[in-house]
Enzyme design. Sequence first.
Site, mmCIF file in Angstrom:
data_model
loop_
_atom_site.group_PDB
_atom_site.id
_atom_site.type_symbol
_atom_site.label_atom_id
_atom_site.label_comp_id
_atom_site.label_asym_id
_atom_site.label_seq_id
_atom_site.Cartn_x
_atom_site.Cartn_y
_atom_site.Cartn_z
ATOM 1 N N HIS A 101 -43.177 -25.808 10.116
ATOM 2 C CA HIS A 101 -43.915 -24.498 10.657
ATOM 3 C C HIS A 101 -45.130 -24.178 10.438
ATOM 4 O O HIS A 101 -46.032 -23.738 11.021
ATOM 5 C CB HIS A 101 -43.194 -23.427 10.315
ATOM 6 C CG HIS A 101 -41.555 -23.278 10.794
ATOM 7 N ND1 HIS A 101 -41.058 -23.614 11.977
ATOM 8 C CD2 HIS A 101 -40.341 -23.106 9.945
ATOM 9 C CE1 HIS A 101 -39.808 -23.536 11.944
ATOM 10 N NE2 HIS A 101 -39.264 -23.268 10.549
ATOM 11 N N HIS A 143 -50.284 -20.044 3.221
ATOM 12 C CA HIS A 143 -49.601 -20.994 4.107
ATOM 13 C C HIS A 143 -50.817 -20.749 5.244
ATOM 14 O O HIS A 143 -51.494 -19.758 5.185
ATOM 15 C CB HIS A 143 -48.403 -20.896 4.710
ATOM 16 C CG HIS A 143 -48.005 -19.468 4.990
ATOM 17 N ND1 HIS A 143 -47.294 -18.767 4.233
ATOM 18 C CD2 HIS A 143 -48.318 -18.962 6.566
ATOM 19 C CE1 HIS A 143 -47.170 -17.610 5.064
ATOM 20 N NE2 HIS A 143 -47.630 -17.758 6.416
ATOM 21 N N HIS A 200 -51.988 -20.215 9.617
ATOM 22 C CA HIS A 200 -51.681 -20.283 10.849
ATOM 23 C C HIS A 200 -53.045 -20.751 11.821
ATOM 24 O O HIS A 200 -54.034 -20.102 11.463
ATOM 25 C CB HIS A 200 -51.214 -18.910 11.447
ATOM 26 C CG HIS A 200 -50.013 -18.543 10.838
ATOM 27 N ND1 HIS A 200 -48.667 -18.502 11.380
ATOM 28 C CD2 HIS A 200 -49.909 -17.722 9.828
ATOM 29 C CE1 HIS A 200 -47.993 -18.159 10.502
ATOM 30 N NE2 HIS A 200 -48.429 -17.577 9.400
ATOM 31 N N HIS A 237 -52.447 -16.770 4.691
ATOM 32 C CA HIS A 237 -51.250 -15.840 4.553
ATOM 33 C C HIS A 237 -51.118 -15.992 3.172
ATOM 34 O O HIS A 237 -50.313 -17.127 2.894
ATOM 35 C CB HIS A 237 -50.286 -15.679 5.456
ATOM 36 C CG HIS A 237 -50.414 -15.001 6.609
ATOM 37 N ND1 HIS A 237 -49.771 -15.224 7.728
ATOM 38 C CD2 HIS A 237 -51.561 -14.651 7.170
ATOM 39 C CE1 HIS A 237 -50.059 -14.619 8.829
ATOM 40 N NE2 HIS A 237 -51.105 -14.087 8.636
ATOM 41 N N THR A 253 -44.214 -12.498 9.886
ATOM 42 C CA THR A 253 -44.547 -12.707 11.324
ATOM 43 C C THR A 253 -43.752 -14.170 11.651
ATOM 44 O O THR A 253 -43.764 -14.554 12.544
ATOM 45 C CB THR A 253 -46.021 -13.113 11.623
ATOM 46 O OG1 THR A 253 -46.218 -14.275 10.694
ATOM 47 C CG2 THR A 253 -46.777 -12.179 11.088
ATOM 48 N N THR A 254 -42.695 -14.429 10.878
ATOM 49 C CA THR A 254 -41.799 -15.453 11.336
ATOM 50 C C THR A 254 -40.390 -15.089 10.786
ATOM 51 O O THR A 254 -40.083 -14.060 10.104
ATOM 52 C CB THR A 254 -41.884 -17.000 10.317
ATOM 53 O OG1 THR A 254 -41.991 -16.442 8.778
ATOM 54 C CG2 THR A 254 -43.359 -17.501 10.546
#
Length: 265
Positions: A103, A128, A130, A147, A214-215
């Site tokens: 992801h 991590h 995005h 994040h 958000t996951t």
Amino acid sequence: MRNILFICALLIVIQACRQQKNMEFPNETTSDVETLNTEVSHWEYEGEAGPEHWAMIEEYSDCDGLDQSPINIVNYDRGISKGSLQIFYADSTHIYNVVNNGHTIQYNFAEGDYIMLEEERFDLKQFHFHEPAEHLIEGIRYPMVIHLVHRSATGDYAVLAVMAKEDKSSEPFDFLERYLPIQQGDTILVDLAFDMNLNLPEVRAYFSYTGSLTTPPCTENVKWFIFRDPITVSLEQVEVLRKLMPLNNYRNEQDRNNRIILLSE
Ligand SMILES: [Zn+2]
């Protein structure tokens, strides 16, 4: 009788699988990271397992809740939120390892860095990426966000978001990109000191509000701190990471539902 025993055994296995599924996030310790490497990914960023279906796929999630993230940061008030942010990052804290979990690319931290929200300590567990960013700032979507995920002793989350725009290259990113797990499921041991302050913007004005991960499982009551100013990274640095992550690994904008957003200055 044999059939009944078989059905019982099957039910036990199904239940065990469900429990395993609920433990997927966060990946805090070595053993959790190992779990992550062998797990099957249930959700994705597109198609039948994409964000519109997360609430259905992840049975016990908050993904269809009313306080979800990300949102568009707009119509905010000036003021300090209850439990305003104090950052305590040291140059001696180690990045333990880096995981390509299918992801995102995730750098896991050893103990050392933390933030304080009023009297409560939240330890930095991992950061991590995005691409592009998830939160919008006045409708603008940056090409990348970092994040920084923190957790308290009672299991509450606080996430700092650092937007990145494409401009001159970032030295800390040069360091980070030396340790990239290429294949999904790969983990690379780093065990070197990294000063997380180097990835923060010079001016630390931030927006704060309460939202969610958000996951999946989209856990709510997450304290969000989104820095107003971006850091800069080069186009090449953005592209190196983009190649290793699912294309567009961001969740789309969620309803704000009357939540208050504060700007820290
Ligand atoms: Zn994230």
